[in-house]
Design an enzyme around this catalytic site. Structure first.
Site, PDB file in Angstrom:
ATOM      1  N   SER A 116       0.833  -1.204   0.000  1.00 41.59           N
ATOM      2  CA  SER A 116       0.000   0.000   0.000  1.00 41.59           C
ATOM      3  C   SER A 116       0.868   1.255   0.000  1.00 41.59           C
ATOM      4  O   SER A 116       1.663   1.431  -0.927  1.00 41.59           O
ATOM      5  CB  SER A 116      -0.968  -0.040   1.191  1.00 41.59           C
ATOM      6  OG  SER A 116      -1.984   0.923   1.047  1.00 41.59           O
ATOM      7  N   HIS A 149      -8.108  -4.751  -0.394  1.00 38.65           N
ATOM      8  CA  HIS A 149      -6.934  -3.969  -0.038  1.00 38.65           C
ATOM      9  C   HIS A 149      -6.422  -4.400   1.343  1.00 38.65           C
ATOM     10  O   HIS A 149      -7.195  -4.562   2.282  1.00 38.65           O
ATOM     11  CB  HIS A 149      -7.277  -2.481  -0.013  1.00 38.65           C
ATOM     12  CG  HIS A 149      -6.067  -1.608   0.049  1.00 38.65           C
ATOM     13  ND1 HIS A 149      -5.342  -1.261  -1.087  1.00 38.65           N
ATOM     14  CD2 HIS A 149      -5.431  -1.020   1.090  1.00 38.65           C
ATOM     15  CE1 HIS A 149      -4.323  -0.506  -0.729  1.00 38.65           C
ATOM     16  NE2 HIS A 149      -4.360  -0.344   0.583  1.00 38.65           N
ATOM     17  N   ASP A 179     -10.689  -3.902  -4.787  1.00 40.19           N
ATOM     18  CA  ASP A 179      -9.987  -2.782  -4.153  1.00 40.19           C
ATOM     19  C   ASP A 179     -10.262  -1.521  -4.968  1.00 40.19           C
ATOM     20  O   ASP A 179     -10.041  -1.506  -6.185  1.00 40.19           O
ATOM     21  CB  ASP A 179      -8.481  -3.093  -4.143  1.00 40.19           C
ATOM     22  CG  ASP A 179      -7.633  -2.018  -3.470  1.00 40.19           C
ATOM     23  OD1 ASP A 179      -8.173  -0.963  -3.088  1.00 40.19           O
ATOM     24  OD2 ASP A 179      -6.415  -2.245  -3.342  1.00 40.19           O
TER      25      ASP A 179
END
Length: 315
Positions: free
Chosen positions: A155, A281, A251
């Site tokens: 991320s 995610h 996501d």
């Protein structure tokens, strides 16, 4: 494809995560830390795990060094945790660092970079770049091989890894063999199209959550033009190390993650881009029990080992 049944079952047994915008940052950090540290670690054995303090741009900075079993020197992977640049620390993604060290048979240096809103852009990138330089300078001290270095992140950490690869190319050193990026977007702000619309309300990460994190992080919208915030906006991607990009099907930022792959390929960079079906995610944090997370870790580790082997062969 529908949501992975294991994830669907897990989410059905707990209250829905509220919109992040309404949670005070200190409460959000504690909630993320509490939930993350309760997750089971991957069933791997390491030779050692050691916390250290190193010199950073704003004073001492914590890192955690994971050493695999086997014969040194090992490749070195500098790893950056996710959390939207606002939450996360050495403990919240400890499971990812452990899996990476064992799976890639590498020393992993996990970086506790400064967080927003107290420390806005580009503080996390400055800390992370300093950690890479430290790892290169102290390779022998951590049983690592400076000729075999990579960066990795999930991320926000994937954005950092991509940006630091650009910084290393610009600086000419250290020479990186690979970039491992789990669902770190290549561009900001996230385009309001495709997956951003389809999964605007999650599961888990909402599009407004992603916007909120970046509102906490950037000083003003001019920061979006900086390649550290948007790696796709770098003037050149030629000469970057081989890059592994993992995206989660369910996501909202999936398309912004995947968009970086074609940009790199056009510049002649070796790219392996994989979308993991039914995943959300942050799914790699569930490495201890989720087959999809285990696959994404195994694929990244195999990619890294292939790149390290190629460097050894050419040496």
């Amino acid at each position: 494809m529908p949501l992975d049944p294991i994830i669907e079952g897990m989410l059905s047994q707990q209250p829905e995560w509220p919109p992040i915008r309404g949670i005070p940052v200190d409460h959000l950090r504690e909630a993320v830390r509490s939930s993350s540290t309760q997750l089971p670690p991957p069933p791997v054995t390491l030779a050692s795990v050691e916390d250290r303090n190193i010199a950073g741009p704003a004073g001492d900075m914590a890192v955690r060094v994971y050493t695999p079993e086997g014969s040194a020197p090992f490749p070195i992977i500098v790893y950056f945790h996710g959390g939207g640049f606002v939450v996360g620390d050495l403990d919240t993604q400890d499971m990812i660092a452990r899996g990476l060290s064992a799976g890639a048979e590498s020393v992993v240096v996990s970086v506790d970079y400064r967080l927003a809103p107290e420390h806005k852009f580009p503080a996390p990138f400055e800390d992370s770049w300093a950690a890479i330089q430290w790892a290169a300078a102290h390779a022998a001290d951590i049983q690592g091989d400076v000729a075999l270095m990579a960066v990795a992140g999930d991320s926000a950490g994937g954005v950092i890894a991509s940006a630091c690869a650009l910084l290393a190319k610009e600086a000419g050193a250290p020479k990186l063999s690979a970039v491992l990026n789990w669902y770190g977007p290549g561009v900001h702000p996230i385009p309001e199209e495709g997956s951003a619309i389809e999964f605007a309300n999650g599961p888990l990460l909402r599009m407004d959550d992603a916007h909120f994190f970046w509102e906490m992080f950037i000083k003003d919208e001019s920061d979006y033009t900086d390649f550290r915030a948007s790696p796709m906006k770098a003037p050149s991607h030629t000469g970057l190390p081989a890059t592994f990009i993992a995206s989660a099907e369910c996501d909202p930022i999936r398309d912004a993650v995947e968009a970086y792959g074609p940009v790199l390929k056009k510049a002649g960079v070796e790219v392996e881009l994989k979308r993991y079906p039914g995943m959300v995610h942050g799914f790699v944090s569930w490495l201890g029990f989720l087959p999809g997370a285990q696959a994404a870790m195994a694929d990244a580790c195999s990619f890294a080992k292939k790149q390290f082997a190629a460097v050894r062969q050419d040496a």
